[in-house]
Scaffold this motif. Structure first.
Motif, mmCIF file in Angstrom:
data_model
loop_
_atom_site.group_PDB
_atom_site.id
_atom_site.type_symbol
_atom_site.label_atom_id
_atom_site.label_comp_id
_atom_site.label_asym_id
_atom_site.label_seq_id
_atom_site.Cartn_x
_atom_site.Cartn_y
_atom_site.Cartn_z
ATOM 1 N N GLU A 113 0.821 -1.209 0.000
ATOM 2 C CA GLU A 113 0.000 0.000 0.000
ATOM 3 C C GLU A 113 0.854 1.258 0.000
ATOM 4 O O GLU A 113 0.571 2.222 -0.720
ATOM 5 C CB GLU A 113 -0.936 -0.001 1.206
ATOM 6 N N THR A 114 1.910 1.263 0.799
ATOM 7 C CA THR A 114 2.791 2.435 0.889
ATOM 8 C C THR A 114 3.493 2.694 -0.441
ATOM 9 O O THR A 114 3.523 3.835 -0.932
ATOM 10 C CB THR A 114 3.823 2.240 2.006
ATOM 11 N N LEU A 115 4.060 1.646 -1.022
ATOM 12 C CA LEU A 115 4.726 1.804 -2.314
ATOM 13 C C LEU A 115 3.733 2.179 -3.403
ATOM 14 O O LEU A 115 4.002 3.064 -4.228
ATOM 15 C CB LEU A 115 5.445 0.510 -2.685
ATOM 16 N N GLY A 116 2.581 1.526 -3.423
ATOM 17 C CA GLY A 116 1.575 1.823 -4.435
ATOM 18 C C GLY A 116 1.109 3.267 -4.375
ATOM 19 O O GLY A 116 0.981 3.937 -5.414
ATOM 20 N N SER A 117 0.864 3.763 -3.174
ATOM 21 C CA SER A 117 0.401 5.147 -3.016
ATOM 22 C C SER A 117 1.449 6.138 -3.485
ATOM 23 O O SER A 117 1.130 7.148 -4.133
ATOM 24 C CB SER A 117 0.032 5.410 -1.548
ATOM 25 N N LYS A 118 2.720 5.867 -3.165
ATOM 26 C CA LYS A 118 3.795 6.761 -3.609
ATOM 27 C C LYS A 118 3.904 6.753 -5.126
ATOM 28 O O LYS A 118 4.055 7.821 -5.756
ATOM 29 C CB LYS A 118 5.119 6.316 -2.986
ATOM 30 N N THR A 126 16.059 -4.761 -3.665
ATOM 31 C CA THR A 126 16.331 -3.445 -3.088
ATOM 32 C C THR A 126 15.263 -3.098 -2.060
ATOM 33 O O THR A 126 14.204 -3.746 -2.008
ATOM 34 C CB THR A 126 16.399 -2.360 -4.184
ATOM 35 N N LEU A 127 15.519 -2.102 -1.239
ATOM 36 C CA LEU A 127 14.559 -1.544 -0.281
ATOM 37 C C LEU A 127 14.152 -2.511 0.826
ATOM 38 O O LEU A 127 13.294 -2.175 1.642
ATOM 39 C CB LEU A 127 13.294 -1.044 -0.996
ATOM 40 N N ASN A 128 14.786 -3.688 0.894
ATOM 41 C CA ASN A 128 14.375 -4.681 1.875
ATOM 42 C C ASN A 128 15.068 -4.533 3.223
ATOM 43 O O ASN A 128 14.865 -5.360 4.112
ATOM 44 C CB ASN A 128 14.641 -6.101 1.339
ATOM 45 N N THR A 129 15.870 -3.482 3.389
ATOM 46 C CA THR A 129 16.624 -3.292 4.627
ATOM 47 C C THR A 129 16.067 -2.148 5.472
ATOM 48 O O THR A 129 16.778 -1.595 6.306
ATOM 49 C CB THR A 129 18.104 -3.009 4.319
ATOM 50 N N MET A 130 14.793 -1.809 5.259
ATOM 51 C CA MET A 130 14.233 -0.662 5.971
ATOM 52 C C MET A 130 12.721 -0.747 6.067
ATOM 53 O O MET A 130 12.077 -1.548 5.397
ATOM 54 C CB MET A 130 14.612 0.639 5.244
ATOM 55 N N ASN A 131 12.157 0.112 6.884
ATOM 56 C CA ASN A 131 10.714 0.257 7.023
ATOM 57 C C ASN A 131 10.113 0.808 5.734
ATOM 58 O O ASN A 131 10.753 1.578 5.015
ATOM 59 C CB ASN A 131 10.445 1.212 8.198
ATOM 60 N N CYS A 132 8.870 0.446 5.443
ATOM 61 C CA CYS A 132 8.264 0.863 4.176
ATOM 62 C C CYS A 132 8.095 2.378 4.064
ATOM 63 O O CYS A 132 8.151 2.928 2.958
ATOM 64 C CB CYS A 132 6.928 0.160 3.962
ATOM 65 N N GLU A 133 7.907 3.063 5.185
ATOM 66 C CA GLU A 133 7.777 4.516 5.123
ATOM 67 C C GLU A 133 9.089 5.166 4.704
ATOM 68 O O GLU A 133 9.107 6.163 3.975
ATOM 69 C CB GLU A 133 7.332 5.069 6.479
ATOM 70 N N VAL A 134 10.193 4.581 5.139
ATOM 71 C CA VAL A 134 11.508 5.097 4.756
ATOM 72 C C VAL A 134 11.804 4.762 3.293
ATOM 73 O O VAL A 134 12.472 5.532 2.592
ATOM 74 C CB VAL A 134 12.601 4.537 5.685
ATOM 75 N N MET A 135 11.299 3.619 2.808
ATOM 76 C CA MET A 135 11.497 3.249 1.405
ATOM 77 C C MET A 135 11.130 4.394 0.468
ATOM 78 O O MET A 135 11.871 4.712 -0.454
ATOM 79 C CB MET A 135 10.623 2.039 1.040
ATOM 80 N N ASP A 146 10.281 7.596 1.415
ATOM 81 C CA ASP A 146 10.571 8.937 1.928
ATOM 82 C C ASP A 146 11.814 8.883 2.807
ATOM 83 O O ASP A 146 11.725 8.916 4.033
ATOM 84 C CB ASP A 146 9.379 9.475 2.729
ATOM 85 N N PRO A 147 12.996 8.805 2.187
ATOM 86 C CA PRO A 147 14.226 8.706 2.973
ATOM 87 C C PRO A 147 14.471 9.909 3.877
ATOM 88 O O PRO A 147 15.252 9.798 4.831
ATOM 89 C CB PRO A 147 15.326 8.564 1.914
ATOM 90 N N SER A 148 13.814 11.038 3.627
ATOM 91 C CA SER A 148 14.006 12.219 4.472
ATOM 92 C C SER A 148 13.444 12.017 5.881
ATOM 93 O O SER A 148 13.710 12.831 6.770
ATOM 94 C CB SER A 148 13.344 13.442 3.828
ATOM 95 N N GLU A 198 15.203 9.598 -8.548
ATOM 96 C CA GLU A 198 14.341 10.661 -9.079
ATOM 97 C C GLU A 198 12.913 10.577 -8.538
ATOM 98 O O GLU A 198 12.231 11.595 -8.427
ATOM 99 C CB GLU A 198 14.325 10.592 -10.605
ATOM 100 N N GLY A 199 12.469 9.373 -8.218
ATOM 101 C CA GLY A 199 11.112 9.207 -7.724
ATOM 102 C C GLY A 199 11.004 9.274 -6.215
ATOM 103 O O GLY A 199 10.245 10.067 -5.660
ATOM 104 N N PHE A 200 11.797 8.446 -5.530
ATOM 105 C CA PHE A 200 11.685 8.332 -4.075
ATOM 106 C C PHE A 200 12.610 9.285 -3.320
ATOM 107 O O PHE A 200 12.447 9.458 -2.118
ATOM 108 C CB PHE A 200 11.971 6.903 -3.632
#
Length: 216
Positions: free
Chosen positions: A13-18, A131-140, A142-144, A171-173
């Motif tokens: 859901e998080t990735l899809g919404s972004k 990729t992206l499997n080493t973190m929480n989905c919100e950080v995936m 929005d790294p800021s 460029e996207g995330f």
């Protein structure tokens, strides 16, 4: 792009919404065409969001995100079918976690294998990028959320596929530090990080953290 999200959980859901917010057409795939969680996500996400079965989503897309539980990922891709997957890029954000003995889970793969490799072996024409499997989905997406410098890793056999994924990450995330570890066997390293990540999460009581590699 037309992008598939396989999985209806928090990560999907998080990735899809972004991705919808970035202007992509996104189809969320599940086992049934009328999955209630997918329908709720479509309703709140607008006209560029749609839903279908795993096969529907994979056939629709040019790039696919695997956001399913690691122990179900192979079966999910088999249900999507070779024809729908052939030649496409699969961004694998999942981890092979075994919850049968409770929390914290353990890795279900041996030290000389990884889920990323298993998916690549099962579907040789698929271009798997881990990729992206080493973190929480919100950080995936929005790294800021995490201050300072920190890193995201990519593993995969296909150079062009990795370049495409890196472009989406930067460029996207908004990722500034992308470390290409090499071929898909290097996914063993990032998947093996999960037991430590889970213990850090237990200590910090938040998923808003990440790691940064510093070298001389």
């Amino acid at each position: 792009m037309k992008i598939a999200i396989l999985g209806t959980g928090m990560v999907g859901e998080t990735l899809g919404s972004k991705l919808v917010a970035l202007g992509h057409e996104v189809r969320m795939g599940s086992r049934t065409p009328d999955n209630a969680k997918a329908a709720a996500w479509v309703k709140k996400s607008g006209g560029k969001a749609s839903q279908g079965t795993f096969r529907d989503a994979a056939a629709f897309a040019e790039l696919i995100f695997n956001c399913t539980l690691g122990n179900a990922s192979l079966d999910v891709l088999k249900s999507a079918g070779e024809e729908a997957l052939r030649g496409k890029v699969l961004v694998d954000v999942s981890n092979p976690l075994d919850f049968t003995k409770g929390m914290p889970p353990v890795l279900s793969t041996p030290p000389d294998d990884s889920l990323g490799e298993q998916l690549q072996r099962a579907f040789p024409s698929l271009k798997v990028v881990k990729t992206l499997n080493t973190m929480n989905c919100e950080v995936m997406v929005d790294p800021s959320r995490v201050p300072g410098d920190h890193d995201v890793f990519v593993s995969g056999n296909d150079v062009d596929a990795k370049a495409r994924v890196k472009q989406l990450l930067t460029e996207g995330f908004g990722w500034k530090h992308v470390i290409d570890l090499g071929d898909i066997t290097t996914a063993r390293g990032t998947e093996a990080f999960l037991p430590l990540w889970l213990r850090l999460w237990g200590t910090f009581r938040t998923g808003d953290f990440n790691i940064h590699v510093v070298k001389r």
